[in-house]
Design a protein around this motif. Structure first.
Motif, PDB file in Angstrom:
ATOM      1  N   TYR A  23     163.328  70.225  -8.727  1.00  0.00           N
ATOM      2  CA  TYR A  23     164.093  70.778  -9.852  1.00  0.00           C
ATOM      3  C   TYR A  23     163.591  70.197 -11.175  1.00  0.00           C
ATOM      4  O   TYR A  23     163.341  70.938 -12.136  1.00  0.00           O
ATOM      5  CB  TYR A  23     165.579  70.469  -9.652  1.00  0.00           C
ATOM      6  N   LEU A  24     163.446  68.887 -11.215  1.00  0.00           N
ATOM      7  CA  LEU A  24     162.970  68.235 -12.440  1.00  0.00           C
ATOM      8  C   LEU A  24     161.572  68.706 -12.808  1.00  0.00           C
ATOM      9  O   LEU A  24     161.284  68.937 -13.992  1.00  0.00           O
ATOM     10  CB  LEU A  24     163.006  66.714 -12.277  1.00  0.00           C
ATOM     11  N   ASP A  25     160.713  68.859 -11.828  1.00  0.00           N
ATOM     12  CA  ASP A  25     159.356  69.354 -12.085  1.00  0.00           C
ATOM     13  C   ASP A  25     159.400  70.778 -12.643  1.00  0.00           C
ATOM     14  O   ASP A  25     158.663  71.110 -13.571  1.00  0.00           O
ATOM     15  CB  ASP A  25     158.503  69.322 -10.815  1.00  0.00           C
ATOM     16  N   PHE A  26     160.234  71.624 -12.058  1.00  0.00           N
ATOM     17  CA  PHE A  26     160.337  73.011 -12.501  1.00  0.00           C
ATOM     18  C   PHE A  26     160.692  73.084 -13.980  1.00  0.00           C
ATOM     19  O   PHE A  26     160.153  73.904 -14.723  1.00  0.00           O
ATOM     20  CB  PHE A  26     161.381  73.766 -11.665  1.00  0.00           C
ATOM     21  N   TYR A  27     161.622  72.232 -14.414  1.00  0.00           N
ATOM     22  CA  TYR A  27     162.052  72.240 -15.805  1.00  0.00           C
ATOM     23  C   TYR A  27     161.300  71.221 -16.674  1.00  0.00           C
ATOM     24  O   TYR A  27     161.682  70.990 -17.823  1.00  0.00           O
ATOM     25  CB  TYR A  27     163.567  72.008 -15.896  1.00  0.00           C
ATOM     26  N   SER A  28     160.260  70.616 -16.128  1.00  0.00           N
ATOM     27  CA  SER A  28     159.441  69.639 -16.869  1.00  0.00           C
ATOM     28  C   SER A  28     160.299  68.543 -17.484  1.00  0.00           C
ATOM     29  O   SER A  28     160.115  68.156 -18.637  1.00  0.00           O
ATOM     30  CB  SER A  28     158.612  70.333 -17.951  1.00  0.00           C
ATOM     31  N   GLU A  29     161.244  68.048 -16.696  1.00  0.00           N
ATOM     32  CA  GLU A  29     162.141  66.981 -17.150  1.00  0.00           C
ATOM     33  C   GLU A  29     161.600  65.623 -16.715  1.00  0.00           C
ATOM     34  O   GLU A  29     161.211  65.448 -15.562  1.00  0.00           O
ATOM     35  CB  GLU A  29     163.543  67.155 -16.559  1.00  0.00           C
ATOM     36  N   ASN A  30     161.588  64.693 -17.625  1.00  0.00           N
ATOM     37  CA  ASN A  30     161.258  63.300 -17.328  1.00  0.00           C
ATOM     38  C   ASN A  30     162.486  62.471 -17.665  1.00  0.00           C
ATOM     39  O   ASN A  30     162.781  62.257 -18.837  1.00  0.00           O
ATOM     40  CB  ASN A  30     160.059  62.825 -18.160  1.00  0.00           C
ATOM     41  N   LEU A  31     163.197  62.043 -16.640  1.00  0.00           N
ATOM     42  CA  LEU A  31     164.428  61.298 -16.853  1.00  0.00           C
ATOM     43  C   LEU A  31     164.141  59.821 -17.086  1.00  0.00           C
ATOM     44  O   LEU A  31     163.186  59.274 -16.533  1.00  0.00           O
ATOM     45  CB  LEU A  31     165.338  61.446 -15.633  1.00  0.00           C
ATOM     46  N   PRO A  32     165.001  59.181 -17.854  1.00  0.00           N
ATOM     47  CA  PRO A  32     164.868  57.731 -18.023  1.00  0.00           C
ATOM     48  C   PRO A  32     165.006  57.024 -16.672  1.00  0.00           C
ATOM     49  O   PRO A  32     165.708  57.521 -15.772  1.00  0.00           O
ATOM     50  CB  PRO A  32     166.033  57.358 -18.942  1.00  0.00           C
ATOM     51  N   GLU A  33     164.365  55.895 -16.558  1.00  0.00           N
ATOM     52  CA  GLU A  33     164.422  55.123 -15.316  1.00  0.00           C
ATOM     53  C   GLU A  33     165.878  54.828 -14.950  1.00  0.00           C
ATOM     54  O   GLU A  33     166.687  54.474 -15.788  1.00  0.00           O
ATOM     55  CB  GLU A  33     163.661  53.800 -15.482  1.00  0.00           C
ATOM     56  N   GLY A  34     166.189  55.052 -13.697  1.00  0.00           N
ATOM     57  CA  GLY A  34     167.525  54.762 -13.191  1.00  0.00           C
ATOM     58  C   GLY A  34     168.492  55.935 -13.241  1.00  0.00           C
ATOM     59  O   GLY A  34     169.533  55.901 -12.580  1.00  0.00           O
ATOM     60  N   LEU A  35     168.171  56.986 -14.007  1.00  0.00           N
ATOM     61  CA  LEU A  35     169.122  58.087 -14.146  1.00  0.00           C
ATOM     62  C   LEU A  35     169.261  58.899 -12.861  1.00  0.00           C
ATOM     63  O   LEU A  35     170.353  59.345 -12.521  1.00  0.00           O
ATOM     64  CB  LEU A  35     168.752  58.998 -15.310  1.00  0.00           C
ATOM     65  N   THR A  36     168.179  59.062 -12.123  1.00  0.00           N
ATOM     66  CA  THR A  36     168.278  59.781 -10.843  1.00  0.00           C
ATOM     67  C   THR A  36     169.207  59.039  -9.898  1.00  0.00           C
ATOM     68  O   THR A  36     170.083  59.638  -9.270  1.00  0.00           O
ATOM     69  CB  THR A  36     166.889  59.993 -10.214  1.00  0.00           C
ATOM     70  N   ASP A  37     169.042  57.734  -9.807  1.00  0.00           N
ATOM     71  CA  ASP A  37     169.916  56.944  -8.926  1.00  0.00           C
ATOM     72  C   ASP A  37     171.366  56.985  -9.401  1.00  0.00           C
ATOM     73  O   ASP A  37     172.290  57.095  -8.587  1.00  0.00           O
ATOM     74  CB  ASP A  37     169.431  55.500  -8.835  1.00  0.00           C
ATOM     75  N   LEU A  38     171.579  56.913 -10.709  1.00  0.00           N
ATOM     76  CA  LEU A  38     172.931  56.998 -11.248  1.00  0.00           C
ATOM     77  C   LEU A  38     173.550  58.358 -10.923  1.00  0.00           C
ATOM     78  O   LEU A  38     174.709  58.437 -10.489  1.00  0.00           O
ATOM     79  CB  LEU A  38     172.925  56.775 -12.761  1.00  0.00           C
ATOM     80  N   SER A  39     172.777  59.421 -11.103  1.00  0.00           N
ATOM     81  CA  SER A  39     173.286  60.754 -10.790  1.00  0.00           C
ATOM     82  C   SER A  39     173.664  60.861  -9.323  1.00  0.00           C
ATOM     83  O   SER A  39     174.716  61.409  -8.979  1.00  0.00           O
ATOM     84  CB  SER A  39     172.248  61.823 -11.143  1.00  0.00           C
ATOM     85  N   TRP A  40     172.815  60.337  -8.444  1.00  0.00           N
ATOM     86  CA  TRP A  40     173.123  60.388  -7.013  1.00  0.00           C
ATOM     87  C   TRP A  40     174.415  59.637  -6.708  1.00  0.00           C
ATOM     88  O   TRP A  40     175.271  60.138  -5.972  1.00  0.00           O
ATOM     89  CB  TRP A  40     171.973  59.828  -6.188  1.00  0.00           C
TER      90      TRP A  40
END
Length: 148
Positions: A23-40
C-alpha cells in the motif's frame, strides 16, 4: 474462492506488513521510523479508534482495510472513514476489495452511522471501478495542509 473477513490480530502482523508495504509503495509514501509499528499497535488495540480487517483465503491474507469512527456535527452517530484499502495483486478482481468494503459498511450500519466515506487518487482507475459500483464520486475537493 471462499473468503473470510475478520478483525486483524497480533498473529497477522507479518502478513499484514507485506500488504501494508505494498500500500505504501503504491502511494509512494515514506513514513517516519516507527510509524508502521505504532499504526499496527493501534489497529490491534481494541481501546483505540483505528480498526483493521483482513480478507483471508485458506489462512492467507489477501487484503486489508483500516477504518475509524468519526463524530460529526450533522449526524447523531457520526461517520466511518475507510482510510486504507489494499488487496494483493494476485487477488485483485476476485471480489476481495468488495468483501472488505462490505464488512466495514456492516460495522458502520451496526453502529448507526449515517455515512461511510473514503477517497482515492483520481488516477487510481482500478480502485475507482470498484468504488463507482457503490456510489458516484461525491464531487468534493480535498485540501491537505501539511503540519509536520
Amino acid at each position: 474462492m471462499t473468503i473470510e473477513v475478520r478483525e486483524l490480530s497480533a498473529t497477522d502482523y507479518d502478513a499484514w506488513l507485506v500488504l501494508w508495504n505494498g500500500y505504501l509503495d503504491f502511494y509512494s509514501e515514506n513514513l517516519p521510523e516507527g510509524l508502521t509499528d505504532l499504526s499496527w499497535q493501534r489497529i490491534i488495540n481494541p481501546e483505540f479508534n483505528l480498526h483493521g480487517l483482513g480478507a483471508f483465503e485458506d489462512g492467507n491474507l489477501l487484503g486489508i482495510v483500516h477504518f475509524n469512527f468519526q463524530n460529526s456535527t450533522i449526524s447523531v452517530n457520526g461517520f466511518v472513514l475507510l482510510e486504507d484499502l489494499f488487496v494483493s495483486s494476485a487477488a485483485r478482481g476476485k471480489g476481495v476489495g468488495r468483501k472488505l468494503i462490505d464488512a466495514v459498511k456492516a460495522r458502520a450500519q451496526a453502529a448507526g452511522c449515517s455515512r461511510l466515506y473514503w477517497d482515492t487518487d483520481r488516477t487510481n482507475e482500478t480502485a475507482r471501478r470498484l468504488y463507482d459500483t457503490y456510489v458516484q464520486e461525491a464531487g468534493k475537493v480535498q485540501y491537505r495542509l501539511k503540519l509536520l
